[in-house]
Write a protein that holds these residues in place. Sequence first.
Motif, PDB file in Angstrom:
ATOM      1  N   LYS A 280      52.203  -6.689  -9.975  1.00 27.67           N
ATOM      2  CA  LYS A 280      51.550  -5.964 -11.074  1.00 27.67           C
ATOM      3  C   LYS A 280      51.914  -4.484 -11.100  1.00 27.67           C
ATOM      4  CE  LYS A 280      47.853  -9.300 -11.292  1.00 27.67           C
ATOM      5  NZ  LYS A 280      46.444  -9.609 -11.150  1.00 27.67           N
TER       6      LYS A 280
ATOM      7  N   THR B 227      38.640  -0.644  -4.783  1.00 25.44           N
ATOM      8  CA  THR B 227      39.237  -1.954  -4.530  1.00 25.44           C
ATOM      9  C   THR B 227      40.495  -1.820  -3.686  1.00 25.44           C
ATOM     10  OG1 THR B 227      38.412  -2.726  -6.670  1.00 25.44           O
ATOM     11  CG2 THR B 227      40.132  -4.051  -5.622  1.00 25.44           C
TER      12      THR B 227
ATOM     13  N   LEU C 236      43.946  -2.916  -2.397  1.00 22.93           N
ATOM     14  CA  LEU C 236      45.032  -3.699  -2.976  1.00 22.93           C
ATOM     15  C   LEU C 236      46.053  -4.134  -1.936  1.00 22.93           C
ATOM     16  CD1 LEU C 236      45.751  -1.319  -6.018  1.00 22.93           C
ATOM     17  CD2 LEU C 236      44.129  -3.225  -5.924  1.00 22.93           C
TER      18      LEU C 236
ATOM     19  N   TYR D 253      51.616  -2.242  -8.682  1.00 20.58           N
ATOM     20  CA  TYR D 253      50.855  -1.364  -7.789  1.00 20.58           C
ATOM     21  C   TYR D 253      51.702  -0.879  -6.612  1.00 20.58           C
ATOM     22  CZ  TYR D 253      46.681  -2.947 -10.267  1.00 20.58           C
ATOM     23  OH  TYR D 253      45.745  -3.232 -11.227  1.00 20.58           O
TER      24      TYR D 253
ATOM     25  N   PHE E  21      44.523   1.642  -2.691  1.00 20.04           N
ATOM     26  CA  PHE E  21      43.313   1.322  -3.430  1.00 20.04           C
ATOM     27  C   PHE E  21      43.537   1.512  -4.924  1.00 20.04           C
ATOM     28  CE2 PHE E  21      41.578   2.209   0.741  1.00 20.04           C
ATOM     29  CZ  PHE E  21      40.515   1.328   0.844  1.00 20.04           C
ATOM     30  N   SER E  22      42.640   0.936  -5.699  1.00 17.30           N
ATOM     31  CA  SER E  22      42.584   1.240  -7.129  1.00 17.30           C
ATOM     32  C   SER E  22      42.304   2.740  -7.261  1.00 17.30           C
ATOM     33  CB  SER E  22      41.483   0.411  -7.784  1.00 17.30           C
ATOM     34  OG  SER E  22      40.242   0.657  -7.140  1.00 17.30           O
ATOM     35  N   PRO E  23      42.584   3.338  -8.415  1.00 22.24           N
ATOM     36  CA  PRO E  23      42.424   4.788  -8.568  1.00 22.24           C
ATOM     37  C   PRO E  23      41.029   5.312  -8.234  1.00 22.24           C
ATOM     38  CG  PRO E  23      43.639   3.907 -10.432  1.00 22.24           C
ATOM     39  CD  PRO E  23      43.167   2.725  -9.621  1.00 22.24           C
ATOM     40  N   ASP E  24      40.001   4.488  -8.422  1.00 28.48           N
ATOM     41  CA  ASP E  24      38.638   4.927  -8.100  1.00 28.48           C
ATOM     42  C   ASP E  24      38.313   4.798  -6.611  1.00 28.48           C
ATOM     43  OD1 ASP E  24      38.346   2.190  -7.764  1.00 28.48           O
ATOM     44  OD2 ASP E  24      36.929   1.938  -9.421  1.00 28.48           O
TER      45      ASP E  24
ATOM     46  N   ARG F 269      48.125   5.013 -10.982  1.00 29.38           N
ATOM     47  CA  ARG F 269      47.473   3.700 -10.845  1.00 29.38           C
ATOM     48  C   ARG F 269      46.982   3.364  -9.448  1.00 29.38           C
ATOM     49  NH1 ARG F 269      50.919  -0.810 -12.374  1.00 29.38           N
ATOM     50  NH2 ARG F 269      48.965  -1.919 -12.672  1.00 29.38           N
ATOM     51  N   VAL F 270      47.188   4.259  -8.461  1.00 27.63           N
ATOM     52  CA  VAL F 270      46.774   3.954  -7.091  1.00 27.63           C
ATOM     53  C   VAL F 270      46.232   5.195  -6.391  1.00 27.63           C
ATOM     54  CG1 VAL F 270      48.375   2.015  -6.734  1.00 27.63           C
ATOM     55  CG2 VAL F 270      49.093   4.357  -6.165  1.00 27.63           C
TER      56      VAL F 270
ATOM     57  N   PHE G 146      47.003  -8.971  -6.277  1.00 28.60           N
ATOM     58  CA  PHE G 146      47.530  -7.748  -6.882  1.00 28.60           C
ATOM     59  C   PHE G 146      49.055  -7.692  -6.884  1.00 28.60           C
ATOM     60  CE2 PHE G 146      43.517  -7.011  -4.626  1.00 28.60           C
ATOM     61  CZ  PHE G 146      42.693  -6.855  -5.731  1.00 28.60           C
TER      62      PHE G 146
END
Length: 195
Positions: free
Chosen positions: A121, A90, A92, A123, A84-87, A20-21, A118
């Motif tokens: 959640k 974003t 976090l 992360y 960051f988000s996986p992509d 997820r990260v 965030f």
Amino acid sequence: MAFLRSISPVNTNPTIRGERVLLRVPTLADHPQWAKLREDSRSFLAPWEPVWPADDLTRLAFRRRIRRYQREIRNGTGYPLFIFSPDGETLLGGLTLSQVQRGVAQSAVLGYWMGLPFAGKGYMSAAVRSLIGFSFDTLQLNRIEAACLPHNTASIRLLERVGFRREGYARRFLCIDGRWQDHVLYGLVRDDPRP
């Protein structure tokens, strides 16, 4: 003895993919997103952090921060990473392995922050788990330490959830939110079972 030798950093630009990260070294291009997330989260973060300098969110201060980060990574004394988000799009939050000690210690100190949108959640748990793997498997550390305020129940739950054990209590340990405050001390060693 092999375990006492100095271990040089494996990579001066580590990127860690976790569940997820995505963790990676901050760059100057991250400034706008970082400054906005920190500003939007200021009141949420202030009780848990040192007082921010007046120019903390400026591009110039961020440039100095990036230079310090690069020096720490190059010297193998610290590994500041953004979450960051996986992509990778974003931002976090962030986490840092600092005060990396070699020789007989083979240890580091963990610190972290999460942007308000965030928080809570999962992360940070994913990020810390990923950093634990990097610390023990890649950096070959033996121990990671962390400290948090006794009333920071979210941080205490996080540390215990990922396997840290409470080891002590330090009076007036760090200057947080403008006051010297007591902290609960946690530790995780390589051989500890991790959930």
